[in-house]
Write an enzyme that holds these catalytic residues in place. Structure first.
Site, PDB file in Angstrom:
ATOM      1  CG  ASP A  17      -1.851   1.183   1.251  1.00  0.00           C
ATOM      2  OD1 ASP A  17      -2.888   1.095   0.571  1.00  0.00           O
ATOM      3  OD2 ASP A  17      -1.544   2.202   1.905  1.00  0.00           O
ATOM      4  CE1 TYR A  61       0.887   7.566   2.714  1.00  0.00           C
ATOM      5  CE2 TYR A  61       1.298   5.362   1.879  1.00  0.00           C
ATOM      6  CZ  TYR A  61       0.487   6.254   2.529  1.00  0.00           C
ATOM      7  OH  TYR A  61      -0.737   5.828   2.992  1.00  0.00           O
ATOM      8  CE  LYS A  86      -3.724   4.821   0.469  1.00  0.00           C
ATOM      9  NZ  LYS A  86      -2.328   4.483   0.669  1.00  0.00           N
ATOM     10  CG  HIS A 124      -4.802  10.034   0.454  1.00  0.00           C
ATOM     11  ND1 HIS A 124      -3.492  10.080   0.030  1.00  0.00           N
ATOM     12  CD2 HIS A 124      -4.765   9.358   1.606  1.00  0.00           C
ATOM     13  CE1 HIS A 124      -2.716   9.463   0.898  1.00  0.00           C
ATOM     14  NE2 HIS A 124      -3.472   9.027   1.863  1.00  0.00           N
TER      15      HIS A 124
END
Length: 297
Positions: A50, A55, A84, A117
């Site tokens: 994921d 990130y 996402k 998100h």
């Protein structure tokens, strides 16, 4: 090595492994740390990863996945990769370019699941699926009302396959889970083990989930770690559980979640730990009309 992960079917016919590995790392940790953890995770049997553009780890994760495909450890179809679209890219024309940038970073031809998100743009997500850039589309951090709005949209082509939300023993999302199940939407849980290490996102004064006495005594009873009990609890509820750890030993430990089962009585005891405590409430978005956490669920 074959994956030890079980899979569940999504409402579009694709399958998702029920245990996933999260690839976000705290700000104070070098992004490159995720490389060795991803390698250990694949070797241990994890197949579901994921990620998200926000990130800033996708290039590292992609590098490891491609090297494991090249050396024959896995095939591309063995890996389930999620990314996402972040809040600043929800304008329709940015939704696809955000996905294309993620694909460029991870250097894969497609992702398995593309998530919003936070609640906003659906039509553009549908077009990404039709273009073959993602196999499935889903949502993240949607409450019941927001899910109903999507499900009742005229001309809806693809129902979201999942709703990824914070879910753990202190926030068991019982009502949202029931709603998702009744609409054939898989609930994917993040923060399953608590999320204390994300400073800046989490109130440092909240209780530490893995120190919960009931959880620790149950871990002793089953001769397992508290983390494994917390993960097993979610899997037995029909939830897809994401876990992330910076500890290499724990990566290998957590895949053992398939080796034992909790009794019905103990599942009820764990249900009783719910206190509707949210670790991540992104209060900076609280004034937005689509802020999802003001509703009961």
């Amino acid at each position: 090595m074959n994956s030890k992960c079980q899979r569940v079917e999504l409402n579009d016919g694709h399958f998702i492994p029920v245990l996933g590995f999260g690839t976000a790392v705290p700000l104070e940790v070098p992004r490159s740390k995720i490389k060795e953890l991803t390698k250990i995770a694949i070797d241990a049997g994890f197949r579901h990863f994921d990620s998200a553009s926000v990130y800033k780890t996708e290039d590292y994760v992609g590098e490891v996945i491609r090297s494991k495909i090249a050396d024959g450890t896995v095939k591309r179809e063995d890996i389930f990769y999620t990314t996402k679209v972040w809040c600043n890219c929800l304008h329709p024309e940015l939704v696809r370019s955000s996905l294309e940038q993620s694909l460029k970073k991870v250097q894969l031809d497609y992702v398995d699941l593309y998530l919003m998100h936070f609640p906003i743009a659906l039509k553009a997500m549908e077009r990404c699926k039709e273009a073959g850039l993602t196999k499935s589309i889903g949502v993240s951090n949607f409450n019941r009302r927001q899910l109903e709005t999507i499900l009742n949209k005229p001309g809806l082509k693809y129902k979201p396959v999942c709703n990824q939300v914070e879910c753990h023993l202190y926030l068991n999302q019982m009502k949202l889970l029931d709603f998702c199940k009744s609409n054939d939407i898989v609930l994917v849980a993040y923060g399953v083990l608590g999320t204390q290490r994300y400073t800046g996102w989490v109130d440092p004064n909240v209780p530490i989930l893995l120190d919960e006495p009931v959880l620790c005594s149950m871990a002793k009873k089953y001769n397992q770690t508290p983390a494994l009990i917390a993960l097993r609890y979610q899997l037995q509820r029909g939830i897809v559980a994401l876990n992330s750890t910076l500890n290499e030993k724990r990566v290998k430990e957590n895949i053992k979640v398939f080796e034992f089962q909790l009794s019905t009585e103990d599942m009820k005891v764990l249900d009783g730990l719910n206190r509707n405590l949210r670790y991540i409430n992104v209060s900076q978005f609280a004034g937005h009309s689509n802020y999802p956490f003001s509703d009961e669920y």
